[in-house]
Write an enzyme that holds these catalytic residues in place. Structure first.
Site, short mmCIF file in Angstrom:
data_model
loop_
_atom_site.label_atom_id
_atom_site.label_comp_id
_atom_site.label_asym_id
_atom_site.label_seq_id
_atom_site.Cartn_x
_atom_site.Cartn_y
_atom_site.Cartn_z
N ARG A 76 4.27 -76.02 1.57
CA ARG A 76 3.05 -76.81 1.82
C ARG A 76 3.38 -78.30 1.91
NH1 ARG A 76 1.31 -72.28 -0.30
NH2 ARG A 76 -0.85 -71.55 -0.12
N ASP A 98 13.46 -69.21 2.82
CA ASP A 98 12.08 -69.49 3.26
C ASP A 98 11.83 -70.98 3.49
OD1 ASP A 98 11.46 -66.82 3.19
OD2 ASP A 98 9.72 -67.04 1.88
N ASN A 143 11.89 -64.16 7.75
CA ASN A 143 10.78 -63.31 7.28
C ASN A 143 9.87 -64.13 6.36
OD1 ASN A 143 9.14 -61.15 6.91
ND2 ASN A 143 10.56 -59.99 5.61
N ARG A 173 4.76 -57.85 10.66
CA ARG A 173 3.82 -58.42 9.68
C ARG A 173 2.66 -59.10 10.42
NH1 ARG A 173 6.68 -61.89 5.13
NH2 ARG A 173 4.61 -61.64 4.21
N ASP A 376 2.24 -61.12 -6.01
CA ASP A 376 3.70 -61.21 -5.97
C ASP A 376 4.34 -60.74 -7.29
OD1 ASP A 376 3.56 -62.16 -3.42
OD2 ASP A 376 4.29 -64.19 -3.86
N GLU A 404 7.06 -58.37 2.60
CA GLU A 404 8.43 -58.20 3.08
C GLU A 404 8.72 -56.74 3.39
OE1 GLU A 404 7.31 -60.39 1.18
OE2 GLU A 404 8.62 -62.13 0.91
N ARG A 407 5.00 -52.90 -0.29
CA ARG A 407 5.29 -53.06 -1.72
C ARG A 407 4.49 -52.09 -2.61
NH1 ARG A 407 5.78 -59.64 -2.40
NH2 ARG A 407 7.88 -59.84 -1.51
N HIS A 453 13.36 -59.59 -1.51
CA HIS A 453 13.87 -60.31 -2.68
C HIS A 453 13.20 -59.85 -3.98
CE1 HIS A 453 10.41 -63.41 -2.10
NE2 HIS A 453 10.19 -62.38 -1.32
N ARG A 454 11.89 -59.56 -3.91
CA ARG A 454 11.19 -59.18 -5.16
C ARG A 454 11.54 -57.77 -5.61
NH1 ARG A 454 8.97 -63.67 -6.07
NH2 ARG A 454 7.95 -64.83 -4.40
N LYS A 479 16.02 -65.17 -0.14
CA LYS A 479 14.77 -65.58 0.53
C LYS A 479 14.03 -66.63 -0.30
CE LYS A 479 10.71 -63.60 2.83
NZ LYS A 479 9.54 -64.23 2.25
O1 LIG Z 1 0.18 -69.11 0.36
C1 LIG Z 1 1.24 -68.78 -0.19
O2 LIG Z 1 2.10 -69.61 -0.51
C2 LIG Z 1 1.45 -67.37 -0.52
C3 LIG Z 1 0.40 -66.48 -0.51
C4 LIG Z 1 0.55 -65.06 -0.89
O3 LIG Z 1 0.45 -64.30 0.30
P1 LIG Z 1 -0.89 -63.47 0.72
O4 LIG Z 1 -2.00 -64.43 0.84
O5 LIG Z 1 -0.47 -62.86 2.00
O6 LIG Z 1 -1.13 -62.47 -0.38
C5 LIG Z 1 1.89 -64.77 -1.55
O7 LIG Z 1 2.14 -63.39 -1.54
C6 LIG Z 1 3.04 -65.47 -0.86
O8 LIG Z 1 4.26 -65.21 -1.50
C7 LIG Z 1 2.83 -66.96 -0.87
C1 LIG Z 2 5.06 -62.32 0.14
C2 LIG Z 2 6.00 -63.25 -0.01
O1 LIG Z 2 6.39 -64.16 0.90
P1 LIG Z 2 5.84 -64.59 2.33
O2 LIG Z 2 4.54 -63.89 2.59
O3 LIG Z 2 5.70 -66.07 2.26
O4 LIG Z 2 6.89 -64.17 3.29
C3 LIG Z 2 6.74 -63.35 -1.30
O5 LIG Z 2 7.47 -64.35 -1.48
O6 LIG Z 2 6.63 -62.46 -2.14
#
Ligand SMILES: O=C(O)C1=C[C@@H](OP(=O)(O)O)[C@@H](O)[C@H](O)C1
Ligand SMILES: C=C(OP(=O)(O)O)C(=O)O
Length: 501
Positions: A76, A98, A143, A173, A376, A404, A407, A453-454, A479
């Site tokens: 951000r 990322d 990703n 995605r 997450d 990713e 899940r 990664h998670r 990631k």
């Molecule tokens: O805005 C963000 O920084 C994020 C929002 C979440 O995604 P979703 O809104 O798709 O759940 C989270 O899973 C991701 O790791 C980061």
């Molecule tokens: C969902 C995730 O990442 P992003 O959606 O930003 O790829 C994450 O980091 O668990």
């Protein structure tokens, strides 16, 4: 033997990370010279790559740690600094795949980003207008959901000609709801070209021609966050505030609050109106622009969940420094779930400590919990739930199937390999306590990580209690957390076992 907190009731505990002098990590991930693979640069030669890692089980995990900077805040901050007025300085930024694809894309379109302190300090000089080019800018976003969704919105408002593409999973995605929100407002065209409205995304616009948008938020909150952060760029052209209406359900609400907070830090004005009744829509009004600022980024709360869970699973005591319950990141609420399971939580001014040394009979309780806001950390909780004395039901995370990897489905498959009974639901799963593990040192089990990664970081937690868990492709933590394995080694005070390809 050092007792880091002085009240550990006779448990054996290791030296805390922060006080271990001159310790050298056994595992540091670096890319091979051709960038195609990761290797352990402390032990491997560039031709080797890591195939699996096994965490060696042991006693209680005790100590303290500060995870790297938040992915969500870093991406951000980079975006707002990149399109802000002047030069911003970001401290404590995350260095990972990322954030790398975000900085790389921004640099490619002409944003100046100076990197210091191995990338943890970034000095970003904002651009105000669309970059010139005869052909589209090809931006690689791997990703990274935040990168593709935030950039799609912002670049469509800035104007210009871009193609955003990533790894094969990124092209599965969804981003269709964001493209559908933008299509009626852009002066130009925007399209997600893979089946089902997925990247690559093609953008060719002269900015936004309208200042009222509607977006669906049931798949990802990142669409709304992206639109919100793009709004000041559009307001520059129209001199009008932007209004965004969220139609229907909105998942992952804390990330939207994080977006609003971060935008205000950068000088924009955001009015976020949450619905008074369930049938009402979320409304956001945005005006103003981004100023240059100096900003210190919090450690990553999703990453912190692994260390808090390590304490819970091992009957240990772990303090995460740099985060409090007042943190901008919703994932700090993971400690509330651990508290419901029986752990004791102690909040310092700038730290949260999870204590599991005094659980009655060492037993964690199963919980029934809606994790929509902290999705997450579902995989982290699933590992803790294996070692509880009753089932755990996770609700509200249907959107976890679009991350990713799936899940819910893929997590259930891997847990079953360990001998666990798992029920899959549309919106989550039930995890039953692992009464008869199907894994041991003598009968190892290889767990797939699906490039997630998670998955890898969560599986390491099961390895604290169960011998024989082989985690494939451990480098996928790059990631968001390239040094996860060495940080974990230091915290638990023993080396992992690695195999090369
Ligand atoms: O805005 C963000 O920084 C994020 C929002 C979440 O995604 P979703 O809104 O798709 O759940 C989270 O899973 C991701 O790791 C980061
Ligand atoms: C969902 C995730 O990442 P992003 O959606 O930003 O790829 C994450 O980091 O668990």
């Amino acid at each position: 033997m050092v007792d880091p907190h002085g009240d550990l009731g006779g448990h054996d505990c290791w030296i805390p990370l922060d006080s271990r002098a001159a310790s050298t990590p056994d595992f540091v991930l670096t890319r091979t010279p051709d960038s195609s693979r990761f290797m352990n640069s402390t032990t491997e030669s560039p031709s080797d790559a890591i195939a699996t890692v096994r965490v060696i089980p042991g006693g209680p995990v005790c100590g303290s740690i500060r995870p790297p900077g938040s992915k969500s805040l870093t991406n951000r901050a980079l975006l707002m600094a990149a399109f802000g007025r002047g030069t911003s300085q970001l401290e404590g930024a995350l260095v990972s795949e990322d954030t790398h694809v975000m900085t790389d894309s921004l640099r490619k379109i002409g944003v100046e980003i100076e990197s210091h302190d191995a990338g943890r300090t970034l000095v970003v000089t904002g651009v105000q207008s669309a970059p010139e080019s005869d052909s589209p800018y090809d931006l690689y976003i791997a990703n990274s959901g935040t990168t593709v969704r935030f950039l799609t919105a912002a670049l469509s408002a800035l104007g210009g000609n871009y193609v955003l593409s990533g790894v094969p999973r990124m092209h599965e995605r969804p981003i269709g709801d964001l493209v559908d929100a933008l299509s009626p407002v852009v002066d130009g065209r925007i399209e997600a070209v893979s089946e089902g409205g997925c990247p690559p995304v093609h953008i060719q616009t002269a900015g936004w021609a309208k200042h009222e948008l509607s977006v669906a938020g049931s798949v990802s909150s990142q669409y709304l966050s992206g639109l919100m952060m793009a709004a000041p760029l559009a307001s520059r052209r129209s001199n009008q505030p932007v209004t965004i209406r969220v139609v229907g359900e909105l998942v992952s609400r804390p990330y939207v609050e994080m977006t609003a907070d971060a935008m205000q830090v950068f000088g924009a004005s955001v009015e976020l109106q949450w619905p008074a009744a369930a049938q009402d829509d979320v409304l956001v009004q945005i005006s103003g622009d981004y100023d240059a600022i100096g900003w210190s980024i919090e450690p990553d709360a999703s990453a912190a969940s692994y260390f808090w869970a390590a304490a819970a699973i091992s009957g240990g005591d772990v303090t995460v420094n740099g985060l409090s319950r007042a943190a901008t990141q919703g994932d700090v609420a993971f400690v509330d779930v651990l508290e419901m399971m029986g752990c004791q939580i102690e909040e310092g001014e700038d730290s949260i400590r999870v204590i599991a040394t005094n659980l009655p009979g060492g037993q964690l309780r199963g919980v029934d919990v809606d994790m929509n806001a902290i999705s997450d950390t579902v995989q982290t909780l699933a590992m803790v739930a294996l070692f509880a004395n009753s089932p755990t039901r996770v609700r509200g995370v249907a959107h976890n199937r679009f991350k990713e990897t799936d899940r819910i489905g893929d997590l259930a498959s891997e847990l079953r390999k360990l001998g666990a009974t798992i029920q899959e639901h549309d919106d989550g799963m039930t995890i039953h306590p692992l009464s008869e593990p199907a894994v041991s040192d003598e009968s190892p089990v290889r767990l797939d990580t699906y490039h997630d990664h998670r998955m890898a970081m969560s599986f390491s937690l099961a390895g604290l209690r169960l011998g024989g868990i082989e985690i494939e492709n451990p480098a996928c933590t790059g990631k968001t957390y390239p040094n996860y394995w060495s940080d974990l080694e230091q915290l638990i005070g023993r080396a992992h076992h690695w195999t090369a390809e």
